[in-house]
Write a protein that holds these residues in place. Structure first.
Motif, PDB file in Angstrom:
ATOM      1  N   PHE A 113      40.869 -10.514  38.113  1.00  0.00           N
ATOM      2  CA  PHE A 113      42.086  -9.734  38.339  1.00  0.00           C
ATOM      3  C   PHE A 113      42.895  -9.628  37.045  1.00  0.00           C
ATOM      4  O   PHE A 113      43.428  -8.563  36.711  1.00  0.00           O
ATOM      5  CB  PHE A 113      42.907 -10.410  39.435  1.00  0.00           C
ATOM      6  N   PHE A 114      42.994 -10.733  36.316  1.00  0.00           N
ATOM      7  CA  PHE A 114      43.695 -10.728  35.028  1.00  0.00           C
ATOM      8  C   PHE A 114      43.094  -9.691  34.091  1.00  0.00           C
ATOM      9  O   PHE A 114      43.803  -8.847  33.535  1.00  0.00           O
ATOM     10  CB  PHE A 114      43.629 -12.124  34.384  1.00  0.00           C
ATOM     11  N   TRP A 115      41.779  -9.748  33.933  1.00  0.00           N
ATOM     12  CA  TRP A 115      41.151  -8.833  32.975  1.00  0.00           C
ATOM     13  C   TRP A 115      41.161  -7.392  33.478  1.00  0.00           C
ATOM     14  O   TRP A 115      41.248  -6.452  32.684  1.00  0.00           O
ATOM     15  CB  TRP A 115      39.731  -9.298  32.653  1.00  0.00           C
ATOM     16  N   ASN A 174      38.876 -23.566  37.844  1.00  0.00           N
ATOM     17  CA  ASN A 174      39.248 -23.470  36.437  1.00  0.00           C
ATOM     18  C   ASN A 174      40.297 -22.401  36.152  1.00  0.00           C
ATOM     19  O   ASN A 174      40.864 -22.367  35.062  1.00  0.00           O
ATOM     20  CB  ASN A 174      38.013 -23.210  35.575  1.00  0.00           C
ATOM     21  N   PHE A 175      40.549 -21.520  37.113  1.00  0.00           N
ATOM     22  CA  PHE A 175      41.634 -20.550  36.990  1.00  0.00           C
ATOM     23  C   PHE A 175      42.104 -20.200  38.400  1.00  0.00           C
ATOM     24  O   PHE A 175      41.684 -19.209  38.995  1.00  0.00           O
ATOM     25  CB  PHE A 175      41.182 -19.298  36.226  1.00  0.00           C
ATOM     26  N   PRO A 237      43.660 -16.974  31.129  1.00  0.00           N
ATOM     27  CA  PRO A 237      42.442 -17.795  31.245  1.00  0.00           C
ATOM     28  C   PRO A 237      42.078 -18.436  29.898  1.00  0.00           C
ATOM     29  O   PRO A 237      42.255 -17.820  28.843  1.00  0.00           O
ATOM     30  CB  PRO A 237      41.366 -16.788  31.673  1.00  0.00           C
ATOM     31  N   HIS A 238      41.585 -19.648  29.941  1.00  0.00           N
ATOM     32  CA  HIS A 238      41.141 -20.317  28.718  1.00  0.00           C
ATOM     33  C   HIS A 238      39.882 -19.645  28.170  1.00  0.00           C
ATOM     34  O   HIS A 238      39.081 -19.089  28.919  1.00  0.00           O
ATOM     35  CB  HIS A 238      40.854 -21.793  28.990  1.00  0.00           C
ATOM     36  N   ASP A 239      39.729 -19.730  26.853  1.00  0.00           N
ATOM     37  CA  ASP A 239      38.547 -19.153  26.212  1.00  0.00           C
ATOM     38  C   ASP A 239      37.282 -19.896  26.615  1.00  0.00           C
ATOM     39  O   ASP A 239      36.200 -19.304  26.714  1.00  0.00           O
ATOM     40  CB  ASP A 239      38.698 -19.180  24.685  1.00  0.00           C
ATOM     41  N   PRO A 257      31.797 -27.720  27.650  1.00  0.00           N
ATOM     42  CA  PRO A 257      32.613 -26.505  27.523  1.00  0.00           C
ATOM     43  C   PRO A 257      31.739 -25.256  27.330  1.00  0.00           C
ATOM     44  O   PRO A 257      30.735 -25.308  26.621  1.00  0.00           O
ATOM     45  CB  PRO A 257      33.480 -26.776  26.300  1.00  0.00           C
ATOM     46  N   ILE A 258      32.175 -24.172  27.934  1.00  0.00           N
ATOM     47  CA  ILE A 258      31.405 -22.942  27.923  1.00  0.00           C
ATOM     48  C   ILE A 258      32.366 -21.763  28.088  1.00  0.00           C
ATOM     49  O   ILE A 258      33.420 -21.898  28.713  1.00  0.00           O
ATOM     50  CB  ILE A 258      30.366 -22.971  29.070  1.00  0.00           C
ATOM     51  N   THR A 259      32.027 -20.630  27.497  1.00  0.00           N
ATOM     52  CA  THR A 259      32.863 -19.450  27.673  1.00  0.00           C
ATOM     53  C   THR A 259      32.526 -18.799  29.016  1.00  0.00           C
ATOM     54  O   THR A 259      31.409 -18.971  29.540  1.00  0.00           O
ATOM     55  CB  THR A 259      32.653 -18.413  26.559  1.00  0.00           C
TER      56      THR A 259
END
Length: 464
Positions: A113-115, A174-175, A237-239, A257-259
């Motif tokens: 939704f953010f993007w 995570n978000f 959102p985090h990278d 960690p992962i994108t």
């Protein structure tokens, strides 16, 4: 010239006189059933009054072909128009839950939704630039249509593909949701106000002879403010992220960690590749042929992304491929006009669920053909959901389908609806299935240069 011509025409005017009104009243009062209906409908929702008890008794949420396991929890888009995102992520999570041996799982709807908000606002501003360069007048039908609703929550399947391929996916943990994810009206009000203001600034600059560089700089400055508004309302959102989870056996696992894009490419795409899915629509208007590709002017969400392509096919094929997909264990994203002949509280979509003639003396919603309803503004796709089961008779003809909705678990059968095949044919407009289920002849339609429908065409209506 138009006004002069109108003065020379004998205008038809059906004026309601006192005699007419007395006649209407007399007809109403001559039938005591009207008074009973009036008494009941003064206290109860008229559509609830029209519910057919007989039809409810005949309806059972039982199916003989069902996907292996339905996902938990039942999702809830709340006061937002994100059904298209919820439905897509509900489909994608099914193989993910199975592969990772999960008890329950949700992707972050807020992440996409953010993007979508960021990309959609940029897409709108680019449309304003393009229409200005086409010399479209600001009060013409096209620009007026764009300005009426500069950004909304609704969307189409190809828009989902754009977002996932560009920005990837993220687990909901995570978000998580924000207030404006679940109730987007205020955020949209702010965005629409700024976008209309920015549209004027862009058109003024182009009219004054501003260069492409000047226009690009202005749009970039505008998007800085748009990003700020969306970030304040939804968060950023985090990278990268780390997904920690327990499987059904209570074993701990960690990815990252992962994108988000790496998460989709490496862990989700092998289970559900959005590029392998095809969207088929059914538009029975005589002007739009089956076996042809269509698109809608100015419709999309990502500049440089794929266009919304409509592969127009008979509704019987859509039903056939839906059943085939489910029998092979794959759920189906679809778009429909959800509110017609729908008893949402008890979860039944059936053209016989309401007996409107019994209450009002006239029928509604199915009195015109599907094509005519599109032409006359009586029908359009409004909502996206997921098919998870079908029931066929001994001749293999589909009788009903099970539908996973995104309105929470307090409607229908714990969040699920039952849809009859007759309802499917009347009010379903598109389905998304894997291309492996589709014939080469139908797939070849996607190779055509699509016919462009106007921006206001009903096939451009977005599911929300």
């Amino acid at each position: 010239m138009i006004q002069k011509n109108l003065r020379n025409i004998n205008m038809f005017k059906a004026i309601l006189t006192k005699d007419h009104l007395e006649k209407f009243k007399k007809y109403f009062l001559s039938d005591e059933k009207n008074l009973l209906a009036q008494n009941v409908c003064s206290k109860i929702d008229p559509f609830e009054v029209a519910l057919s008890r007989k039809r409810i008794e005949e309806t059972q949420h039982i199916y003989n072909s069902k996907i292996e396991a339905e996902a938990k929890p039942v999702t809830n888009q709340k006061n937002s128009g994100r059904c298209w995102l919820f439905a897509a992520l509900n489909v994608i999570r099914l193989p993910v839950i199975k592969h990772f041996n999960l008890e329950d799982f949700e992707f972050s709807q807020g992440y996409l939704f953010f993007w979508d908000k960021i990309e959609r606002c940029n897409y709108f501003l680019n449309n304003i630039v393009e229409t200005a360069k086409r010399n479209e007048p600001v009060d013409g039908r096209l620009v007026s249509f764009l300005l009426y609703d500069p950004t909304c929550d609704g969307g189409q399947w190809d828009m989902i593909v754009n977002l996932i391929n560009k920005h990837g996916l993220m687990p909901k943990k995570n978000f998580p949701e924000s207030y404006s994810c679940e109730a987007s009206a205020r955020m949209n009000q702010v965005l629409k106000s700024k976008l209309r203001e920015y549209a004027k600034a862009i058109r003024d600059l182009i009219q004054k002879g501003g260069s492409d560089g000047d226009v690009q700089k202005l749009v970039e400055e505008q998007m800085i403010n748009i990003y700020r508004i969306v970030a304040i309302c939804l968060g950023i959102p985090h990278d990268t992220f780390t997904w920690n989870y327990y499987d059904k056996n209570k074993f701990f696992h960690s990815i990252g960690p992962i994108t988000p894009k790496e998460f989709y490419e490496n862990h989700i795409k092998p289970l559900f590749n959005v590029d392998d899915k095809v969207c088929l629509v059914t538009d029975p208007r005589s002007t739009n042929q089956y076996g042809k590709a269509y698109t809608v002017d100015c419709l999309g969400n990502v500049v440089g992304g794929r266009r919304c392509i409509y592969n127009n096919q008979p509704v019987e094929l859509l039903l056939e491929l839906t059943a085939k997909s489910i029998k092979e264990g794959e759920a189906v994203w679809f778009g429909c006009e959800v509110s017609k002949r729908c008893a949402s509280k008890i979860g039944i979509q059936d053209i016989k669920i309401h007996d409107f003639p019994l209450v009002f003396g006239v029928d509604i919603q199915t009195t015109m053909s599907k094509g005519d309803r599109l032409l006359y503004g009586e029908s359009a796709m409004t909502h996206a959901m997921v098919f998870t089961a079908v029931h066929a008779d001994e001749t293999n003809e589909v009788q009903k389908l099970r539908v996973e909705n995104s309105w929470g678990d307090d409607r229908g059968e714990k969040g699920y609806l039952l849809m009859t095949s007759e309802w499917f044919k009347e009010f379903t407009f598109e389905v998304v299935v894997d291309k492996k289920f589709v014939s080469e002849e139908v797939l070849d339609v996607f190779k055509q240069e699509p016919i462009v429908l106007p921006a206001w065409d009903p096939m451009g209506t977005l599911a929300c």
